[in-house]
Design a protein around this motif. Structure first.
Motif, PDB file in Angstrom:
ATOM      1  N   GLY A 676       0.814  -1.213   0.000  1.00 54.81           N
ATOM      2  CA  GLY A 676       0.000   0.000   0.000  1.00 54.81           C
ATOM      3  C   GLY A 676       0.842   1.255   0.000  1.00 54.81           C
ATOM      4  N   ARG A 677       1.875   1.285   0.817  1.00 55.57           N
ATOM      5  CA  ARG A 677       2.740   2.474   0.865  1.00 55.57           C
ATOM      6  C   ARG A 677       3.423   2.711  -0.474  1.00 55.57           C
ATOM      7  N   VAL A 678       3.916   1.646  -1.075  1.00 55.22           N
ATOM      8  CA  VAL A 678       4.608   1.797  -2.363  1.00 55.22           C
ATOM      9  C   VAL A 678       3.643   2.295  -3.435  1.00 55.22           C
ATOM     10  N   MET A 679       2.457   1.704  -3.505  1.00 60.10           N
ATOM     11  CA  MET A 679       1.498   2.128  -4.528  1.00 60.10           C
ATOM     12  C   MET A 679       1.071   3.574  -4.305  1.00 60.10           C
ATOM     13  N   THR A 680       0.821   3.926  -3.064  1.00 58.98           N
ATOM     14  CA  THR A 680       0.377   5.289  -2.767  1.00 58.98           C
ATOM     15  C   THR A 680       1.445   6.312  -3.110  1.00 58.98           C
ATOM     16  N   ASP A 681       2.677   5.988  -2.835  1.00 56.77           N
ATOM     17  CA  ASP A 681       3.763   6.958  -3.014  1.00 56.77           C
ATOM     18  C   ASP A 681       4.264   7.052  -4.445  1.00 56.77           C
ATOM     19  N   THR A 682       4.106   6.009  -5.248  1.00 58.77           N
ATOM     20  CA  THR A 682       4.803   5.973  -6.537  1.00 58.77           C
ATOM     21  C   THR A 682       3.908   5.789  -7.757  1.00 58.77           C
ATOM     22  N   SER A 683       2.626   5.536  -7.577  1.00 52.64           N
ATOM     23  CA  SER A 683       1.749   5.355  -8.741  1.00 52.64           C
ATOM     24  C   SER A 683       1.487   6.693  -9.426  1.00 52.64           C
ATOM     25  N   ILE A 684       1.248   6.640 -10.726  1.00 52.69           N
ATOM     26  CA  ILE A 684       1.058   7.860 -11.512  1.00 52.69           C
ATOM     27  C   ILE A 684      -0.267   8.535 -11.192  1.00 52.69           C
ATOM     28  N   CYS A 685      -1.333   7.736 -11.072  1.00 54.86           N
ATOM     29  CA  CYS A 685      -2.669   8.344 -10.928  1.00 54.86           C
ATOM     30  C   CYS A 685      -3.361   7.822  -9.679  1.00 54.86           C
ATOM     31  N   GLY A 686      -4.568   8.329  -9.464  1.00 54.40           N
ATOM     32  CA  GLY A 686      -5.317   8.013  -8.262  1.00 54.40           C
ATOM     33  C   GLY A 686      -5.709   6.567  -8.131  1.00 54.40           C
ATOM     34  N   LEU A 687      -5.781   5.811  -9.228  1.00 53.47           N
ATOM     35  CA  LEU A 687      -6.164   4.407  -9.117  1.00 53.47           C
ATOM     36  C   LEU A 687      -5.160   3.665  -8.243  1.00 53.47           C
ATOM     37  N   GLY A 688      -3.890   3.734  -8.618  1.00 54.89           N
ATOM     38  CA  GLY A 688      -2.876   3.052  -7.829  1.00 54.89           C
ATOM     39  C   GLY A 688      -2.664   3.684  -6.475  1.00 54.89           C
ATOM     40  N   GLN A 689      -2.774   4.999  -6.411  1.00 54.40           N
ATOM     41  CA  GLN A 689      -2.531   5.697  -5.151  1.00 54.40           C
ATOM     42  C   GLN A 689      -3.558   5.334  -4.089  1.00 54.40           C
ATOM     43  N   ALA A 690      -4.792   5.006  -4.510  1.00 51.93           N
ATOM     44  CA  ALA A 690      -5.858   4.738  -3.547  1.00 51.93           C
ATOM     45  C   ALA A 690      -6.285   3.276  -3.511  1.00 51.93           C
ATOM     46  N   ALA A 691      -5.651   2.411  -4.309  1.00 55.52           N
ATOM     47  CA  ALA A 691      -6.104   1.025  -4.429  1.00 55.52           C
ATOM     48  C   ALA A 691      -6.032   0.250  -3.128  1.00 55.52           C
ATOM     49  N   SER A 692      -5.182   0.661  -2.201  1.00 59.13           N
ATOM     50  CA  SER A 692      -5.005  -0.094  -0.954  1.00 59.13           C
ATOM     51  C   SER A 692      -5.757   0.514   0.224  1.00 59.13           C
ATOM     52  N   TRP A 693      -6.390   1.655   0.024  1.00 62.60           N
ATOM     53  CA  TRP A 693      -6.950   2.373   1.167  1.00 62.60           C
ATOM     54  C   TRP A 693      -7.962   1.540   1.947  1.00 62.60           C
ATOM     55  N   ALA A 694      -8.920   0.936   1.244  1.00 63.26           N
ATOM     56  CA  ALA A 694      -9.968   0.190   1.950  1.00 63.26           C
ATOM     57  C   ALA A 694      -9.379  -1.013   2.681  1.00 63.26           C
ATOM     58  N   VAL A 695      -8.438  -1.706   2.050  1.00 62.64           N
ATOM     59  CA  VAL A 695      -7.835  -2.885   2.677  1.00 62.64           C
ATOM     60  C   VAL A 695      -7.070  -2.487   3.938  1.00 62.64           C
ATOM     61  N   LEU A 696      -6.247  -1.460   3.844  1.00 64.50           N
ATOM     62  CA  LEU A 696      -5.444  -1.049   4.997  1.00 64.50           C
ATOM     63  C   LEU A 696      -6.307  -0.442   6.093  1.00 64.50           C
ATOM     64  N   ASP A 697      -7.364   0.283   5.699  1.00 61.79           N
ATOM     65  CA  ASP A 697      -8.231   0.857   6.720  1.00 61.79           C
ATOM     66  C   ASP A 697      -9.002  -0.243   7.450  1.00 61.79           C
ATOM     67  N   ALA A 698      -9.421  -1.281   6.703  1.00 60.51           N
ATOM     68  CA  ALA A 698     -10.092  -2.405   7.366  1.00 60.51           C
ATOM     69  C   ALA A 698      -9.158  -3.086   8.359  1.00 60.51           C
ATOM     70  N   HIS A 699      -7.887  -3.209   8.004  1.00 58.03           N
ATOM     71  CA  HIS A 699      -6.921  -3.811   8.930  1.00 58.03           C
ATOM     72  C   HIS A 699      -6.758  -2.941  10.175  1.00 58.03           C
ATOM     73  N   ARG A 700      -6.800  -1.626   9.990  1.00 59.43           N
ATOM     74  CA  ARG A 700      -6.686  -0.716  11.134  1.00 59.43           C
ATOM     75  C   ARG A 700      -7.903  -0.842  12.050  1.00 59.43           C
ATOM     76  N   ARG A 701      -9.089  -0.970  11.445  1.00 57.54           N
ATOM     77  CA  ARG A 701     -10.326  -1.060  12.244  1.00 57.54           C
ATOM     78  C   ARG A 701     -10.484  -2.446  12.885  1.00 57.54           C
ATOM     79  N   TRP A 702     -10.189  -3.490  12.086  1.00 61.32           N
ATOM     80  CA  TRP A 702     -10.415  -4.870  12.549  1.00 61.32           C
ATOM     81  C   TRP A 702      -9.167  -5.701  12.246  1.00 61.32           C
ATOM     82  N   PRO A 703      -8.144  -5.637  13.091  1.00 61.07           N
ATOM     83  CA  PRO A 703      -6.878  -6.327  12.811  1.00 61.07           C
ATOM     84  C   PRO A 703      -7.040  -7.822  12.562  1.00 61.07           C
ATOM     85  N   GLN A 704      -8.068  -8.428  13.145  1.00 59.64           N
ATOM     86  CA  GLN A 704      -8.230  -9.876  12.997  1.00 59.64           C
ATOM     87  C   GLN A 704      -8.634 -10.292  11.589  1.00 59.64           C
ATOM     88  N   LEU A 705      -9.120  -9.347  10.770  1.00 63.16           N
ATOM     89  CA  LEU A 705      -9.562  -9.693   9.419  1.00 63.16           C
ATOM     90  C   LEU A 705      -8.433 -10.271   8.573  1.00 63.16           C
TER      91      LEU A 705
END
Length: 714
Positions: A676-705
């Motif tokens: 997620g960090r690599v995609m957010t920091d280095t992707s050209i457009c918003g697709l790659g930059q935001a592709a991991s947001w939901a997955v990482l936020d779910a891990h932050r909210r519910w680590p057991q997932l």
């Protein structure tokens, strides 16, 4: 029939009837046998070509000037040999695939076939009479290409429109001769045209069923039974997803979001929506009419939604009876372009496509650069859970077009575009009709209503590429190219379409502009909060009772949107998670339902407004499956231009899909965070930059997932 000729001619006839071979090849064969029969069986190549071109004058729509059909006739069917006049060298078989037509040859049938010349002549003349000369489909294609090439813009910019029309003419796919003809007419190399057809999901270069059934696989449809619907369709037809029935009637495809999340599960049969399509509705989809389209819109304060469900969306008179065009008339005769721009700036209207950039400031940036300038309405809404713009374009297209016209007036643009996602055929037709109606009524064209102002608007279709919702990829698509995002800067307001200043606003943003011009900026920004002005459309889907589009002023609590307007959850169910901002969004939990819907309050609790997408999941939903579908979506939709996104989204999808299958590993969470960090920091457009947001936020909210069960228990 000569026994050696029969199998060759059977294959030739099959290719002609299936349009795998251009009818021009049959024309050249007929011309050859006529000349050969009149002589000793041999025909000089230059005289063959001259005679064919002369005879073809009365056959419009036949590709006789293209060398391809003649070359394939010689090389692919094992009928001919060429004797080079310069040195007597004989060419046959594979050598005929690269004949230099600048040289002269004697063209003859193969020695073993020469005695069959009378049979070949009779066969060619009979088949020519049966097929009727030039294929009517190619005549229709030539007429379409003549229309596009006569347009005022660069020929290449009509490429995707021409491909859409050709695919409809040829029954859902693009035969090679049709692609060759489109390439020649648009001045684009064939390889580049094929690059375009392979980039966009809706184009087919191989035959498909007469009915292509596309079943949405993304989260809102997945929750409602999309997998069971797909399985039932395939079982009913005896095929697997991606296959075509033996009789050529049906093809079933798994696809990403269709923008029908309020009617989940959803299917698209060619251009017809079957939504909702319950899992047991396979028979109805195959044979029956589509179900009535439910319209769920609401909200106490309606600005953009004011006419939806009230007016006939195809009637300009209905639109005018509700105050339509009053804003444009006021602008043309009472305001300067600068005053219109200033009104939008003072309204504090932010872009409603997700980025929330100040609309008036974007217009100002374009004005600061020299003309010609362009304005584009971005109607390529295609992220899972997003369907609010679809409701506007289907239900009130004139309002959106009027907003686009006001934007063109404010920035001094004489050309506007509406870019509609390819799956929204109804929206494309509604916009096209609205533009024609306004032209006929004198509200578009030259000297509009005697004001001296002129404006043209063209409606363009996408072809199945989520990345084209990104503004630079969208411009590439309008220019007739693959939808690869551009590096920024320069930004579109400086160097956009064809390098000229370009403003891009989404459907909802433009739908707000007429009311701002009529009622004034203070009226609009008073509807929200000091930092979040006006109203916002929200597309609510998932586990709620009334999925639909609801317009609310900023500041109301999220609970009002979910429980009051969308009807809450079914009895006995409770909220497990609310995904805000779309697939590229973040999660909120049930204890945050009283959070005011504002940009500032959502930031405080970790939510995202985005384009206004709200997906609600009750306590029966497997969030791992939701995350897997989101990850699959981004992996599928990555354009592949930049490696971090191309490889990162695929790897993310592999890991999350494995976790959803109950095979989590200890290192998965750390790997996903790094990806997620690599995609957010280095992707050209918003697709790659935001592709991991939901997955990482779910891990932050519910680590057991994302954690193996044994670790979670510890």
């Amino acid at each position: 029939m000569h026994p050696a000729l029969s199998p060759r001619l059977e294959r030739l006839e099959q290719d002609l009837r299936s349009a795998a071979l251009d009818r021009a090849a049959l024309f050249w064969l007929k011309t050859f046998v006529e000349l050969a029969a009149a002589g000793d069986g041999g025909v000089r190549s230059d005289r063959w070509v001259e005679a064919g071109l002369a005879q073809a004058d009365g056959l419009p729509g036949l590709a006789v000037t293209a060398a391809g059909p003649r070359q394939r006739l010689l090389a692919d069917y094992d009928l001919f040999r060429l004797i080079r006049l310069k040195d007597g060298a004989e060419l046959r078989g594979a050598d005929l695939a690269s004949v230099d037509w600048q040289r002269k040859y004697e063209v003859r049938l193969l020695s073993e076939l020469e005695e069959g010349l009378p049979d070949l002549r009779a066969w060619a003349e009979a088949l020519w009479a049966d097929l009727g000369g030039p294929d009517r489909r190619y005549l229709a294609l030539d007429q379409a290409l003549a229309r596009y090439t006569a347009g005022p813009l660069p020929r290449r910019s009509y490429l995707i429109e021409a491909l859409h029309e050709a695919q409809e003419i040829f029954g859902g796919w693009l035969p090679r001769p049709a692609v060759e003809r489109i390439a020649a007419a648009s001045g684009v190399p064939q390889a580049e045209v094929y690059g375009v057809t392979e980039f966009y999901e809706l184009f087919h270069t191989e035959p498909v069923g007469r009915k292509v059934i596309r079943v949405c696989q993304d989260a809102p449809c997945g929750v409602r039974g999309a997998d069971a619907l797909t399985a039932n369709l395939c079982r009913h037809l005896g095929i697997e997803p991606g296959e075509t029935t033996a009789d050529g009637r049906f093809t079933v495809e798994r696809v990403r979001c269709l923008g029908l999340c309020d009617r989940a599960p959803a299917a698209l049969v060619n251009h017809t929506r079957y939504a909702p399509a319950p899992p047991d509705a396979a028979g109805a989809i195959l044979m029956g009419p589509p179900p009535p389209a439910p319209l769920r819109v609401g909200g106490l304060v309606k600005v953009a939604l004011a006419n939806v469900g009230v007016v006939d969306p195809t009637s300009l008179e209905d639109y005018r009876a509700q105050g339509g065009l009053a804003a444009l008339r006021k602008a043309l005769f009472e305001m300067t372009p600068g005053q219109v721009l200033q009104a939008v700036k003072e309204s504090k209207l932010l872009g409603r496509g997700g980025a929330a950039y100040p609309t008036g400031l974007k217009w100002q940036h374009a004005v600061e650069n020299p003309p010609p300038r362009y304005v584009i309405c971005n109607a390529d809404e295609s992220e899972p859970g997003a369907f609010k713009d679809r409701v506007l374009m289907d239900g009130d297209p004139f309002r959106v077009v009027e907003g686009l016209m006001l934007a063109c007036y404010a920035v001094g643009a004489a050309q506007g575009f509406i870019y509609v996602r390819g799956e929204h055929r109804l929206g494309y037709e509604r916009f096209s009709h609205a533009v024609r109606a306004l032209e006929e009524a004198g509200w578009l064209g030259e000297d509009i209503q005697g004001s001296g102002w002129r404006l043209r608007i063209e409606v363009r279709r996408g072809a199945g590429a989520y990345v084209c919702g990104e503004e630079t990829a969208l411009m590439e698509s309008i220019e007739g190219k693959r939808g690869f995002p551009r590096l920024r800067p320069p930004f579109p307001t400086t160097a956009g379409l064809w390098g000229r200043p370009t403003v891009i606003n989404n459907v909802e943003t433009l739908a707000k502009v007429p009311s701002i011009v009529v009622h004034g900026p203070r009226w609009y920004n008073a509807l929200g909060t000091p930092d979040s002005a006006g109203t916002k459309l929200f597309a609510v889907s998932g586990s709620v009772v009334r999925p639909g589009v609801y317009e609310v002023p900023f500041g109301v609590p999220l609970r009002h949107l979910i429980e009051d307007l969308a009807g809450g959850l079914p009895p006995g169910r409770s909220v497990q998670a609310v995904l805000t901002g779309g697939a590229a969004g973040t999660f909120l939990t049930a204890d945050l339902l009283d959070t005011p819907i504002t940009f500032e309050d959502f930031r405080r609790v970790g939510g995202t407004i985005g384009a206004g997408t709200i997906m609600v999941f009750d306590d029966t939903v497997d969030l791992r499956d939701v995350l897997a579908r989101i990850a699959d979506f981004f992996a599928h939709e990555s354009c592949g231009k930049c490696y971090p996104c191309q490889m990162g989204t695929v790897r993310q999808a592999e890991i999350v899909r494995r976790i959803a299958a109950g095979q989590a590993r200890l290192e998965d969470a750390a790997t996903l965070e790094e990806l997620g960090r690599v995609m957010t920091d280095t992707s050209i457009c918003g697709l790659g930059q935001a592709a991991s947001w939901a997955v990482l936020d779910a891990h932050r909210r519910w680590p057991q997932l994302l954690t193996p069960a044994v670790v979670a228990r510890r």
